[in-house]
Design an enzyme around this catalytic site. Structure first.
Site, PDB file in Angstrom:
ATOM      1  CB  CYS A  62      26.888 -49.009 -57.903  1.00 26.32           C
ATOM      2  SG  CYS A  62      25.741 -49.157 -56.520  1.00 26.32           S
ATOM      3  CE  LYS A 114      21.188 -43.482 -52.808  1.00 27.39           C
ATOM      4  NZ  LYS A 114      22.089 -43.053 -53.859  1.00 27.39           N
ATOM      5  N   GLY A 128      19.227 -30.629 -64.430  1.00 27.64           N
ATOM      6  CA  GLY A 128      18.591 -31.934 -64.488  1.00 27.64           C
ATOM      7  C   GLY A 128      17.907 -32.278 -63.181  1.00 27.64           C
ATOM      8  CB  ILE A 162      21.621 -38.480 -60.452  1.00 30.12           C
ATOM      9  CG1 ILE A 162      21.613 -39.982 -60.718  1.00 30.12           C
ATOM     10  CG2 ILE A 162      23.034 -38.027 -60.071  1.00 30.12           C
ATOM     11  CD1 ILE A 162      22.469 -40.407 -61.892  1.00 30.12           C
ATOM     12  CB  VAL A 174      21.456 -34.016 -68.639  1.00 23.39           C
ATOM     13  CG1 VAL A 174      21.256 -32.597 -68.130  1.00 23.39           C
ATOM     14  CG2 VAL A 174      22.848 -34.178 -69.234  1.00 23.39           C
ATOM     15  CG  MET A 208      21.358 -47.124 -67.640  1.00 25.39           C
ATOM     16  SD  MET A 208      22.412 -45.756 -68.200  1.00 25.39           S
ATOM     17  CE  MET A 208      22.496 -46.092 -69.965  1.00 25.39           C
ATOM     18  CB  ALA A 225      23.612 -51.116 -58.789  1.00 26.71           C
ATOM     19  CG  HIS A 283       1.110 -51.803 -34.104  1.00 25.67           C
ATOM     20  ND1 HIS A 283       0.781 -50.692 -34.844  1.00 25.67           N
ATOM     21  CD2 HIS A 283       0.972 -51.445 -32.799  1.00 25.67           C
ATOM     22  CE1 HIS A 283       0.449 -49.711 -34.038  1.00 25.67           C
ATOM     23  NE2 HIS A 283       0.548 -50.133 -32.776  1.00 25.67           N
TER      24      HIS A 283
END
Length: 465
Positions: free
Chosen positions: A44, A53, A184, A188, A270, A317, A319, A444
């Site tokens: 991770c 990220k 795939g 991911i 995949v 799967m 983290a 708000h």
């Protein structure tokens, strides 16, 4: 003679499951050793969630500036397209990883956890030898927590190497590919494919299923599908990768035709498989559940005082699941009464736009259970419109049991809604009903006002739609 360590707790694996288990065990006063052959942080932190990220963030900034150079918006324009020093991008991403990995090391020291850097091989359920840079270290522990994680699935006809890369390698490329084919269309593949499209690559997606993100319902994935289409990402559904051919990837399309997709990189995403090879699993006498290690609701394996957590024990799967299991096991070893029985585990796709799901979707509710569903569009949310995030088809949707209004699941798709996962999870774990959400004052202007409005919609009296 080799060193011999005899800790109360031995943790194998320094990812988000293992290091959390070790830290919590140390906090509880348990003599703890953590063994990991690589950098602390696991998949991770080192080669998955965090670096991806970081890359996604840079890609989004690049895309916004490139768009401003093509078509000025909001009074902002650029006289030239942005330049990209991808080496500097990767260096910045690596700096984020370094900082966090170093932080994990510091937390382990604070918890008085001894870290042994090396590869562990077990000779029986509680004894292993660790090959370190300074020679072998023998460890005989009272309790063993297995947190060895998972590995990318490699297709036999597309072995990793050359232009064929895994998600790990895709996060360390030296340059943005001109043509990237992603095999795939799970989270991911789409996260990385979208990021590289924003960075300027021509991206093509190949997926055997008949839709992208097949684990999510079509309403959630439609905004992502529309983004892909609007940004010229070719998507081949019901298609099968055949193998590398010439300058690209050969595929068989849904209609049985064969074609070659140009590619200077082929990213294979995949799935992932539990990391069960090479550390002596066969010597530990553990019951298996298919390819996963079998555990009960305390994460106990079939062998006394051997525990397993994270990707090693099954889906999802994720983290945060591994971390929760690690904390749970450490507390059980310390004598606390615990079990791992979450009502729901949040799932997030950092696609464009983002998707978050906690609990059941309307299509997942068991037959015979009457439900009510409330949905509120970001098109009617002031904060979304004020940040130009109201026109991508995003929404929040809540599903509740009709008989007592107990919330069974909450999903959302839209800009920045990954941050909703915490509130979604809290509502479900606390057993909230629609009236609870209706009675919570949401600030708000914020995106999370849509959560409040979705509950009102389910009750039949949404205010702003």
């Amino acid at each position: 003679m080799a060193d011999i360590l005899t800790p109360k707790v031995l943790v194998v694996g320094g990812g988000p499951g293992g290091y959390v288990a070790a830290i919590r065990a140390g906090q509880l006063g348990l003599d703890t050793v953590l063994v990991d052959a690589e950098r602390l942080g696991g998949t991770c932190l080192i080669r998955g969630c965090i670096p991806s990220k970081a890359l996604i963030h840079v890609a989004s900034l690049h895309a916004e500036m490139a768009e401003a150079a093509r078509t000025p918006r909001f009074g902002i324009g650029l006289s030239a397209a942005p330049t990209l020093d991808f080496g500097a991008t990767i260096a910045w991403k690596d700096g984020v990883v370094d900082r966090l990995s170093g932080g994990v090391a510091g937390l382990l020291r604070k918890a008085k956890v001894r870290v042994v850097a090396g590869h562990a091989v077990f000779s029986d359920a509680k004894t292993c030898s660790v090959a370190t840079a300074n020679g072998p270290v023998a460890i005989a522990a009272e309790h063993v927590i297995l947190a060895t994680g998972s590995l990318p699935v490699e297709l036999p006809f597309l072995p990793f190497g050359g232009k064929i890369v895994s998600s790990t390698q895709a996060l360390a490329l030296s340059a943005v590919p001109e043509a990237l084919v992603v095999v795939g269309a799970g989270y991911i593949g789409l996260e990385l494919g979208i990021a590289y499209r924003k960075l300027g690559a021509q991206v093509t997606i190949v997926e055997m299923a008949d839709r992208i993100l097949p684990l999510y319902d079509a309403k959630l994935t439609d905004p992502v599908r529309r983004w892909l289409k609007a940004h010229d990402v070719a998507v081949h559904l019901g298609a099968r990768a055949v193998g590398e051919e010439g300058e690209g990837l050969a595929i068989e399309t849904a209609d049985g035709a064969r074609c070659v997709l140009p590619a200077d990189r082929i990213l294979v995403t995949v799935g992932r498989t539990p990391n069960v090879a090479g550390w002596g699993l066969e010597a530990m006498n553990l019951a298996m559940d298919g390819r996963f290690v079998r555990v009960d609701d305390r994460c106990a394996t079939s062998t006394t005082n051997v525990w397993a957590i994270g990707d090693l024990v099954g889906e999802p799967m994720l983290a945060h699941k591994a971390s929760a299991q690690g904390e749970c096991v450490a507390e059980i070893i310390a004598g606390k009464t615990r079990r791992f029985a979450p009502l729901a585990i949040p799932a997030v796709c950092f696609t464009e736009p983002e998707i978050v799901s906690v609990g059941l979707s309307p299509h997942d509710v068991p037959a015979g259970t009457a439900t009510i569903v409330g949905q509120f569009p970001f098109l009617a949310n002031g904060r979304a419109l004020s940040m130009d995030a109201g026109d991508d088809g995003g929404f929040v949707r809540v599903t509740a049991r009709a008989s007592d209004h107990r919330i069974l699941g909450i999903q959302a798709v839209g800009a920045h809604i990954s941050e909703f996962a915490g509130e979604f999870g809290t509502l479900i774990e606390m057993g909230a009903v629609l009236e609870d959400v209706a009675g919570i004052i949401h600030a708000h202007p914020t995106l999370c006002e849509a959560i409040h409005e979705s509950a009102l919609a389910a009750l039949g009296h949404a205010i702003h739609v």
